[in-house]
Design an enzyme around this catalytic site. Sequence first.
Site, PDB file in Angstrom:
ATOM      1  CG  ASP A   1       0.054  -3.760   2.737  1.00  0.00           C
ATOM      2  OD1 ASP A   1       0.692  -3.640   1.666  1.00  0.00           O
ATOM      3  OD2 ASP A   1      -0.124  -3.186   3.783  1.00  0.00           O
TER       4      ASP A   1
ATOM      5  CB  SER B   1       2.999   2.134   5.917  1.00  0.00           C
ATOM      6  OG  SER B   1       1.724   2.313   6.561  1.00  0.00           O
TER       7      SER B   1
ATOM      8  CG  HIS C   1      -0.362   0.716   2.485  1.00  0.00           C
ATOM      9  ND1 HIS C   1       0.131  -0.484   3.309  1.00  0.00           N
ATOM     10  CD2 HIS C   1      -0.281   1.549   3.046  1.00  0.00           C
ATOM     11  CE1 HIS C   1       0.477   0.175   4.704  1.00  0.00           C
ATOM     12  NE2 HIS C   1       0.238   1.614   4.248  1.00  0.00           N
TER      13      HIS C   1
END
Length: 275
Positions: A117, A222, A70
């Site tokens: 992910d 992230s 992402h």
Amino acid sequence: MMGSKGEMLAVAAVCIFALISQSEGILGGNEAAAHSRPYMASIQRFDGEARTHECGGFLVGNQWVMTAVHCFPHGTDNRKVVLGMHSVTETEDTQQVFEIMELHSNPNYRAENFDNDIALIKLDRPVNITNAVQVVKFLRSGGTNPTTNEQVDTAGWGASDNLGSRPDKLKEVTVEVVNPMLCRRSDYFGTRYTSNMICAHHVYDKPGSRRQGKMDTCDGDSGGPLLFKGVVVGIVSNGGIKCGQMRKPGIYTIVSHYTEWLDGIMGPQPTAPPQ
């Protein structure tokens, strides 16, 4: 009347400060010792001389960085990978900057709930292994993942509150694995939470307050690593809309579920030199 207004403004300022100081994210984490995590990568957007940190990652091979899918919603345009970085703004001769030669996103990634992910970046050249740039081990299929209440740690240059404040230096934090049955509850993540995920945070009581706080990852973290006993077991993925919500622990992709896929892309990797 002016005095009264001044008092009201002062009270308002105190209230705002209290709200800010109660903000959560990597609040309660600490600045890492410079280059104590030499596997950390910063994925940055370059605009001329300007550089903006966007996501984390970690070095898993002499030309490979692991991160989250992402982090690249619109591809790799104007993005580069920086290794050997401690400060976002300072000039450091330890830094190595790489173009992204290839981006491999897991084909089963689901944007609606961040399942699968995990992504691999192939750098445009092999890294120069130094004290500030080194490969980290990651858990493979058959390895033991941490269980409920076990301590894990992570690091990043992500936001330290929900106002978007970003640290200049790398921060690190220790969190605890949350029972997956809890994370599957409807008031937590419900059906969004899958068997490919670990959720973790650290809840603590603020001294002198009835409120609780939470150590957690936040925007900009992230793609970074979640480590258990020095080995990467997860990738910082997603949590709630806001960082630090009590019923929205950080979510991490379980790396050991993707051994076959990773090996198919990277092939055999040389053993990391001793640190």
